[in-house]
Design a protein around this motif. Sequence first.
Motif, PDB file in Angstrom:
ATOM      1  N   LEU A 258     -20.265  47.640  61.391  1.00 52.86           N
ATOM      2  CA  LEU A 258     -21.397  48.501  61.071  1.00 52.86           C
ATOM      3  C   LEU A 258     -21.975  49.012  62.387  1.00 52.86           C
ATOM      4  N   ALA A 259     -22.150  50.312  62.489  1.00 56.61           N
ATOM      5  CA  ALA A 259     -22.729  50.855  63.714  1.00 56.61           C
ATOM      6  C   ALA A 259     -23.855  51.823  63.364  1.00 56.61           C
ATOM      7  N   CYS A 260     -25.039  51.560  63.915  1.00 54.63           N
ATOM      8  CA  CYS A 260     -26.164  52.476  63.751  1.00 54.63           C
ATOM      9  C   CYS A 260     -26.302  53.276  65.026  1.00 54.63           C
ATOM     10  N   GLN A 261     -26.280  54.591  64.913  1.00 61.72           N
ATOM     11  CA  GLN A 261     -26.391  55.408  66.106  1.00 61.72           C
ATOM     12  C   GLN A 261     -27.654  56.249  66.060  1.00 61.72           C
ATOM     13  N   ASP A 262     -28.617  55.874  66.902  1.00 60.79           N
ATOM     14  CA  ASP A 262     -29.858  56.625  67.060  1.00 60.79           C
ATOM     15  C   ASP A 262     -30.488  56.964  65.702  1.00 60.79           C
ATOM     16  N   VAL A 263     -30.659  55.933  64.884  1.00 59.16           N
ATOM     17  CA  VAL A 263     -31.155  56.147  63.527  1.00 59.16           C
ATOM     18  C   VAL A 263     -32.685  56.172  63.510  1.00 59.16           C
ATOM     19  N   SER A 264     -33.253  57.149  62.812  1.00 56.69           N
ATOM     20  CA  SER A 264     -34.701  57.183  62.584  1.00 56.69           C
ATOM     21  C   SER A 264     -34.956  57.017  61.093  1.00 56.69           C
ATOM     22  N   LEU A 265     -35.956  56.204  60.783  1.00 56.53           N
ATOM     23  CA  LEU A 265     -36.282  55.962  59.387  1.00 56.53           C
ATOM     24  C   LEU A 265     -37.721  56.341  59.117  1.00 56.53           C
ATOM     25  N   GLY A 266     -37.983  56.773  57.889  1.00 58.43           N
ATOM     26  CA  GLY A 266     -39.365  57.090  57.565  1.00 58.43           C
ATOM     27  C   GLY A 266     -39.501  57.550  56.137  1.00 58.43           C
ATOM     28  N   TYR A 267     -40.743  57.761  55.754  1.00 57.46           N
ATOM     29  CA  TYR A 267     -41.038  58.237  54.411  1.00 57.46           C
ATOM     30  C   TYR A 267     -41.697  59.600  54.493  1.00 57.46           C
ATOM     31  N   GLU A 268     -41.263  60.517  53.680  1.00 56.51           N
ATOM     32  CA  GLU A 268     -41.896  61.821  53.539  1.00 56.51           C
ATOM     33  C   GLU A 268     -42.204  62.473  54.886  1.00 56.51           C
TER      34      GLU A 268
ATOM     35  N   ARG B  88     -42.631  61.252  57.731  1.00 56.79           N
ATOM     36  CA  ARG B  88     -43.352  60.464  58.729  1.00 56.79           C
ATOM     37  C   ARG B  88     -42.417  59.368  59.232  1.00 56.79           C
ATOM     38  N   GLU B  89     -42.226  59.342  60.546  1.00 59.43           N
ATOM     39  CA  GLU B  89     -41.262  58.408  61.092  1.00 59.43           C
ATOM     40  C   GLU B  89     -41.885  57.022  61.266  1.00 59.43           C
TER      41      GLU B  89
ATOM     42  N   SER C 105     -42.985  47.314  59.755  1.00 58.73           N
ATOM     43  CA  SER C 105     -42.297  47.917  60.892  1.00 58.73           C
ATOM     44  C   SER C 105     -41.027  48.634  60.458  1.00 58.73           C
ATOM     45  N   GLY C 106     -40.642  48.488  59.188  1.00 57.44           N
ATOM     46  CA  GLY C 106     -39.478  49.237  58.694  1.00 57.44           C
ATOM     47  C   GLY C 106     -38.240  48.386  58.474  1.00 57.44           C
ATOM     48  N   LYS C 107     -38.419  47.066  58.428  1.00 64.39           N
ATOM     49  CA  LYS C 107     -37.254  46.194  58.252  1.00 64.39           C
ATOM     50  C   LYS C 107     -36.579  46.436  56.904  1.00 64.39           C
ATOM     51  N   SER C 108     -37.395  46.438  55.840  1.00 61.55           N
ATOM     52  CA  SER C 108     -36.804  46.625  54.511  1.00 61.55           C
ATOM     53  C   SER C 108     -36.239  48.028  54.351  1.00 61.55           C
ATOM     54  N   THR C 109     -36.901  49.009  54.983  1.00 56.22           N
ATOM     55  CA  THR C 109     -36.394  50.383  54.924  1.00 56.22           C
ATOM     56  C   THR C 109     -35.029  50.468  55.591  1.00 56.22           C
ATOM     57  N   LEU C 110     -34.896  49.774  56.714  1.00 57.43           N
ATOM     58  CA  LEU C 110     -33.603  49.760  57.408  1.00 57.43           C
ATOM     59  C   LEU C 110     -32.528  49.166  56.501  1.00 57.43           C
ATOM     60  N   MET C 111     -32.884  48.079  55.816  1.00 60.46           N
ATOM     61  CA  MET C 111     -31.908  47.428  54.956  1.00 60.46           C
ATOM     62  C   MET C 111     -31.489  48.355  53.811  1.00 60.46           C
ATOM     63  N   LYS C 112     -32.463  49.041  53.232  1.00 58.40           N
ATOM     64  CA  LYS C 112     -32.128  49.962  52.143  1.00 58.40           C
ATOM     65  C   LYS C 112     -31.235  51.086  52.650  1.00 58.40           C
TER      66      LYS C 112
ATOM     67  N   LEU D 221     -27.738  49.862  52.971  1.00 60.50           N
ATOM     68  CA  LEU D 221     -27.144  49.740  51.646  1.00 60.50           C
ATOM     69  C   LEU D 221     -26.832  51.088  51.018  1.00 60.50           C
ATOM     70  N   GLY D 222     -27.317  52.158  51.638  1.00 57.15           N
ATOM     71  CA  GLY D 222     -27.078  53.484  51.081  1.00 57.15           C
ATOM     72  C   GLY D 222     -28.022  53.839  49.958  1.00 57.15           C
ATOM     73  N   LEU D 223     -29.146  53.099  49.832  1.00 57.93           N
ATOM     74  CA  LEU D 223     -30.107  53.418  48.776  1.00 57.93           C
ATOM     75  C   LEU D 223     -30.998  54.588  49.192  1.00 57.93           C
ATOM     76  N   ARG D 224     -31.072  54.848  50.510  1.00 53.52           N
ATOM     77  CA  ARG D 224     -31.801  56.017  50.982  1.00 53.52           C
ATOM     78  C   ARG D 224     -31.101  56.500  52.244  1.00 53.52           C
ATOM     79  N   SER D 225     -31.388  57.728  52.634  1.00 51.98           N
ATOM     80  CA  SER D 225     -30.662  58.224  53.802  1.00 51.98           C
ATOM     81  C   SER D 225     -31.601  58.253  55.007  1.00 51.98           C
ATOM     82  N   PRO D 226     -31.047  58.083  56.194  1.00 51.59           N
ATOM     83  CA  PRO D 226     -31.889  58.090  57.394  1.00 51.59           C
ATOM     84  C   PRO D 226     -32.404  59.499  57.680  1.00 51.59           C
ATOM     85  N   MET D 227     -33.541  59.580  58.401  1.00 52.50           N
ATOM     86  CA  MET D 227     -34.077  60.895  58.748  1.00 52.50           C
ATOM     87  C   MET D 227     -33.215  61.562  59.806  1.00 52.50           C
ATOM     88  N   ARG D 228     -32.779  60.763  60.766  1.00 53.72           N
ATOM     89  CA  ARG D 228     -31.859  61.258  61.795  1.00 53.72           C
ATOM     90  C   ARG D 228     -30.839  60.181  62.085  1.00 53.72           C
TER      91      ARG D 228
END
Lengths: 240, 280
Positions: free
Chosen positions: A4-14, A16-17, A40-47, A50-57
Amino acid sequence: MAQLACQDVSLGYEGREIVGGLTFTVNAGDYLCIVGENGSGKSTLMKTILGLRSPMRGEIVMGDGLRANEIGYLPQQTAVQRDFPASVREIVLSGCQGRCGLRPFYNRDERRLAADNMEKLGLTPLARRCYRDLSGGQTQRVLLARALCATQKLLLLDEPVSGLDPKVTAELYRLIADLNARDGITVIMISHDISAALRYATHILHIGERAFFGTRDEYRESGPGREYLRFHGPKGGAKP
Amino acid sequence: MNAFEKLTLYLQYPFVRYALIVGVLIALCSSLLGVTLVLKRFSFIGDGLSHVAFGAMAVASVLRLSDNMALVLPVTVLCAVLLLRTGQNAQIRGDASVAMISVGALAVGYLLMNLYPTSANISGDVCSTLFGSTSILTLTPLEVWLCVILSILSVAAFVCFYHKIFAVTFDESFARATGTNAGFYNLLIAVMIAVIIVLAMNLVGSLLISALVIFPALSAMRIFRSFRAVTICSACLSVCCTLAGMLIAVVAATPVGSTIVAADIAAFAGFSAVGMLRNR
């Protein structure tokens, strides 16, 4: 290649990062703990993993023969599940759902896989018991067995020990460490329990204002690690 | 004339036989999905959707459509899809949106019926739509066949997707993460429940549909401890209660819908008592 490789991933809702610039890799057999403050976004990262949501960047790449639906997931319990009338066997078997595709019923291999995983986690005597009558530790073992039915490679655990007493917590940690060491299953765990993270994990990902990713020993020496350990950690922290 | 003779006499009439067939089928379908809906915390969706169907029916009669179903079914399906979709991350949470749609549709339906009256006896019309007093006894063979076909389709879909429905009900995010198309199964559940509710309006009327959906499931959950046992028990119980309720209604000349619900309540009381005794 990394599993699994995360490359410069940004997470957020609506728009807002919450977290930005996350870069880390997980190799087969790693035990990664994700720590950080609430929100801090731990659960968001996990989702996102899992592919339940897509990263912002950025992007998350699976490698090493890992397919997106081959991740075993142990979620936090929801209110719906607490009084759900289902037997342990039914729940463990439902972990095989991803293998079925459009086939409506489980085949013999899947039933055997479920039985094996129940045996592995000591659930066989409970197979016909109702989920809502189980203790906290038992329900987590059931959900872990279900997750194992979905994967042989990568387990994602979202605060698996929250609400468990110390003895059951220690047992569950030992079980997870066993799965990691003996069966070579990669483990990614969200945890508030920094002392357990430092004891079992090979790598630590700290999410927050100052992010950190590295091995356990590097984390002990790092800036965010020291700061976090001062408040939460085993040595001279607010919490023993 | 004793009750048995009275019953055999009534059973010679085709409209009574039609009513029994349709009643049993609707009871079967609604109880199968009832388990899922109760566990997903959507007990009130039956109520909400039946009010939507009531509103749609009012619109249809104001527009003087020859075939009410052509409007009622699509509108109800649409609302069911919207309600179950927004369950997860909506701005208005599940129960609030169900309540809103339910009350809104009821009010608008009644308003329209009053503004554009189609018959002299509005309160009689409203009452029979809400409590289903007579329509089950005036079914045509075509409606019976429609009901039979839709019921067979619903039961077949439920059996085929049983394990998937279980997975989606128990833990939607896990199911999604392991590659089950949870959105599709939620959609399927929504469409099925909407179809069943529109069918059930003939039987118990829109007010009492919730009872058909939730009572058998809740009764079965008092005693049984696995999803399969709960589902099977709830289906059997629902069919028995509906049959008993209809036969009593025929013999005692009571309203069909409320008699069925009374039978369901009695069964629930019995199952609760047994459940309490077993847990002691």
